[in-house]
Write a protein that holds these residues in place. Sequence first.
Motif, PDB file in Angstrom:
ATOM      1  N   LEU A 133       0.787 -50.939  30.776  1.00 37.79           N
ATOM      2  CA  LEU A 133       0.228 -50.122  29.694  1.00 37.79           C
ATOM      3  C   LEU A 133      -1.141 -50.644  29.266  1.00 37.79           C
ATOM      4  O   LEU A 133      -2.081 -49.863  29.044  1.00 37.79           O
ATOM      5  N   ARG A 134      -1.269 -51.973  29.151  1.00 35.18           N
ATOM      6  CA  ARG A 134      -2.570 -52.558  28.789  1.00 35.18           C
ATOM      7  C   ARG A 134      -3.623 -52.251  29.847  1.00 35.18           C
ATOM      8  O   ARG A 134      -4.768 -51.917  29.513  1.00 35.18           O
ATOM      9  N   LEU A 135      -3.241 -52.382  31.107  1.00 33.99           N
ATOM     10  CA  LEU A 135      -4.177 -52.105  32.196  1.00 33.99           C
ATOM     11  C   LEU A 135      -4.642 -50.649  32.165  1.00 33.99           C
ATOM     12  O   LEU A 135      -5.835 -50.361  32.373  1.00 33.99           O
ATOM     13  N   GLU A 136      -3.741 -49.739  31.890  1.00 39.97           N
ATOM     14  CA  GLU A 136      -4.115 -48.322  31.808  1.00 39.97           C
ATOM     15  C   GLU A 136      -5.131 -48.099  30.684  1.00 39.97           C
ATOM     16  O   GLU A 136      -6.104 -47.350  30.858  1.00 39.97           O
ATOM     17  N   ARG A 137      -4.917 -48.740  29.524  1.00 38.78           N
ATOM     18  CA  ARG A 137      -5.873 -48.601  28.412  1.00 38.78           C
ATOM     19  C   ARG A 137      -7.229 -49.181  28.795  1.00 38.78           C
ATOM     20  O   ARG A 137      -8.279 -48.580  28.520  1.00 38.78           O
ATOM     21  N   ILE A 138      -7.230 -50.329  29.452  1.00 34.31           N
ATOM     22  CA  ILE A 138      -8.491 -50.959  29.864  1.00 34.31           C
ATOM     23  C   ILE A 138      -9.215 -50.079  30.880  1.00 34.31           C
ATOM     24  O   ILE A 138     -10.442 -49.908  30.815  1.00 34.31           O
ATOM     25  N   GLU A 139      -8.481 -49.499  31.823  1.00 35.76           N
ATOM     26  CA  GLU A 139      -9.092 -48.623  32.829  1.00 35.76           C
ATOM     27  C   GLU A 139      -9.741 -47.407  32.169  1.00 35.76           C
ATOM     28  O   GLU A 139     -10.823 -46.969  32.583  1.00 35.76           O
ATOM     29  N   LYS A 140      -9.093 -46.860  31.130  1.00 35.97           N
ATOM     30  CA  LYS A 140      -9.676 -45.728  30.414  1.00 35.97           C
ATOM     31  C   LYS A 140     -10.976 -46.146  29.725  1.00 35.97           C
ATOM     32  O   LYS A 140     -11.968 -45.416  29.745  1.00 35.97           O
ATOM     33  N   LYS A 141     -10.977 -47.339  29.111  1.00 38.98           N
ATOM     34  CA  LYS A 141     -12.184 -47.833  28.442  1.00 38.98           C
ATOM     35  C   LYS A 141     -13.302 -48.058  29.453  1.00 38.98           C
ATOM     36  O   LYS A 141     -14.468 -47.717  29.189  1.00 38.98           O
ATOM     37  N   VAL A 142     -12.964 -48.629  30.612  1.00 42.19           N
ATOM     38  CA  VAL A 142     -13.974 -48.864  31.653  1.00 42.19           C
ATOM     39  C   VAL A 142     -14.544 -47.540  32.133  1.00 42.19           C
ATOM     40  O   VAL A 142     -15.767 -47.404  32.309  1.00 42.19           O
ATOM     41  N   ALA A 143     -13.693 -46.547  32.310  1.00 41.96           N
ATOM     42  CA  ALA A 143     -14.177 -45.234  32.746  1.00 41.96           C
ATOM     43  C   ALA A 143     -15.111 -44.646  31.684  1.00 41.96           C
ATOM     44  O   ALA A 143     -16.173 -44.093  32.025  1.00 41.96           O
ATOM     45  N   THR A 144     -14.758 -44.785  30.415  1.00 43.66           N
ATOM     46  CA  THR A 144     -15.607 -44.292  29.329  1.00 43.66           C
ATOM     47  C   THR A 144     -16.932 -45.045  29.321  1.00 43.66           C
ATOM     48  O   THR A 144     -18.008 -44.439  29.177  1.00 43.66           O
ATOM     49  N   HIS A 145     -16.880 -46.349  29.485  1.00 44.10           N
ATOM     50  CA  HIS A 145     -18.109 -47.147  29.510  1.00 44.10           C
ATOM     51  C   HIS A 145     -18.982 -46.780  30.703  1.00 44.10           C
ATOM     52  O   HIS A 145     -20.216 -46.742  30.582  1.00 44.10           O
ATOM     53  N   ASP A 146     -18.371 -46.521  31.852  1.00 46.25           N
ATOM     54  CA  ASP A 146     -19.138 -46.098  33.031  1.00 46.25           C
ATOM     55  C   ASP A 146     -19.904 -44.816  32.738  1.00 46.25           C
ATOM     56  O   ASP A 146     -21.084 -44.680  33.097  1.00 46.25           O
ATOM     57  N   ILE A 147     -19.224 -43.875  32.072  1.00 44.32           N
ATOM     58  CA  ILE A 147     -19.886 -42.605  31.725  1.00 44.32           C
ATOM     59  C   ILE A 147     -21.036 -42.873  30.755  1.00 44.32           C
ATOM     60  O   ILE A 147     -22.141 -42.341  30.917  1.00 44.32           O
ATOM     61  N   GLN A 148     -20.795 -43.709  29.758  1.00 44.83           N
ATOM     62  CA  GLN A 148     -21.838 -44.016  28.773  1.00 44.83           C
ATOM     63  C   GLN A 148     -23.020 -44.713  29.433  1.00 44.83           C
ATOM     64  O   GLN A 148     -24.187 -44.399  29.124  1.00 44.83           O
ATOM     65  N   ILE A 149     -22.761 -45.649  30.332  1.00 46.68           N
ATOM     66  CA  ILE A 149     -23.854 -46.338  31.037  1.00 46.68           C
ATOM     67  C   ILE A 149     -24.628 -45.343  31.877  1.00 46.68           C
ATOM     68  O   ILE A 149     -25.860 -45.360  31.921  1.00 46.68           O
ATOM     69  N   HIS A 150     -23.908 -44.475  32.551  1.00 47.57           N
ATOM     70  CA  HIS A 150     -24.571 -43.467  33.383  1.00 47.57           C
ATOM     71  C   HIS A 150     -25.482 -42.577  32.520  1.00 47.57           C
ATOM     72  O   HIS A 150     -26.622 -42.285  32.897  1.00 47.57           O
ATOM     73  N   VAL A 151     -24.991 -42.167  31.350  1.00 53.38           N
ATOM     74  CA  VAL A 151     -25.785 -41.328  30.453  1.00 53.38           C
ATOM     75  C   VAL A 151     -27.009 -42.102  29.956  1.00 53.38           C
ATOM     76  O   VAL A 151     -28.127 -41.574  29.907  1.00 53.38           O
ATOM     77  N   LEU A 152     -26.847 -43.342  29.596  1.00 58.57           N
ATOM     78  CA  LEU A 152     -27.954 -44.168  29.113  1.00 58.57           C
ATOM     79  C   LEU A 152     -29.012 -44.368  30.197  1.00 58.57           C
ATOM     80  O   LEU A 152     -30.211 -44.331  29.926  1.00 58.57           O
ATOM     81  N   GLU A 153     -28.525 -44.609  31.430  1.00 53.75           N
ATOM     82  CA  GLU A 153     -29.474 -44.775  32.532  1.00 53.75           C
ATOM     83  C   GLU A 153     -30.261 -43.485  32.780  1.00 53.75           C
ATOM     84  O   GLU A 153     -31.465 -43.517  33.025  1.00 53.75           O
ATOM     85  N   LYS A 154     -29.602 -42.341  32.703  1.00 50.79           N
ATOM     86  CA  LYS A 154     -30.285 -41.043  32.883  1.00 50.79           C
ATOM     87  C   LYS A 154     -31.308 -40.838  31.768  1.00 50.79           C
ATOM     88  O   LYS A 154     -32.400 -40.354  32.006  1.00 50.79           O
ATOM     89  N   THR A 155     -30.921 -41.209  30.551  1.00 52.95           N
ATOM     90  CA  THR A 155     -31.819 -41.040  29.404  1.00 52.95           C
ATOM     91  C   THR A 155     -33.020 -41.952  29.571  1.00 52.95           C
ATOM     92  O   THR A 155     -34.177 -41.561  29.332  1.00 52.95           O
ATOM     93  N   LYS A 156     -32.809 -43.171  30.005  1.00 50.78           N
ATOM     94  CA  LYS A 156     -33.877 -44.152  30.209  1.00 50.78           C
ATOM     95  C   LYS A 156     -34.824 -43.656  31.316  1.00 50.78           C
ATOM     96  O   LYS A 156     -36.046 -43.740  31.189  1.00 50.78           O
TER      97      LYS A 156
END
Length: 111
Positions: free
Chosen positions: A84-107
């Motif tokens: 269960l913890r791993l699933e929550r962490i994977e969701k956070k990593v996926a969210t962070h990946d999207i946020q990083i991708h958006v930030l890189e596009k904005t930059k």
Amino acid sequence: MTDRQLLEAILNKISEIDANMATKKELAEVKANMATKDELAEVKADVKSIQEIVIKIENEHGQKLAALFDGYKHNSETLTDHTLRLERIEKKVATHDIQIHVLEKTKDSKQ
């Protein structure tokens, strides 16, 4: 039935009985093979000792099996919690990946 026939019938019965009776030698062999009271008492003591050992082994193994089952149950619960913890962490990593991708596009678009 005549006296002679009666005597012959009695003689035949005695012969049958004699043929079925054990000889002294056969009786001696049976007696030699029989266990004594001391031997029987020793066998009974051995059986009692073995029964006590078996009871002890069954008790010890029962306790060990209970401990193994408790350990298995604990490991299973821990594995479920970690999953269960791993699933929550994977969701956070996926969210962070999207946020990083958006930030890189904005930059990249600002440059």
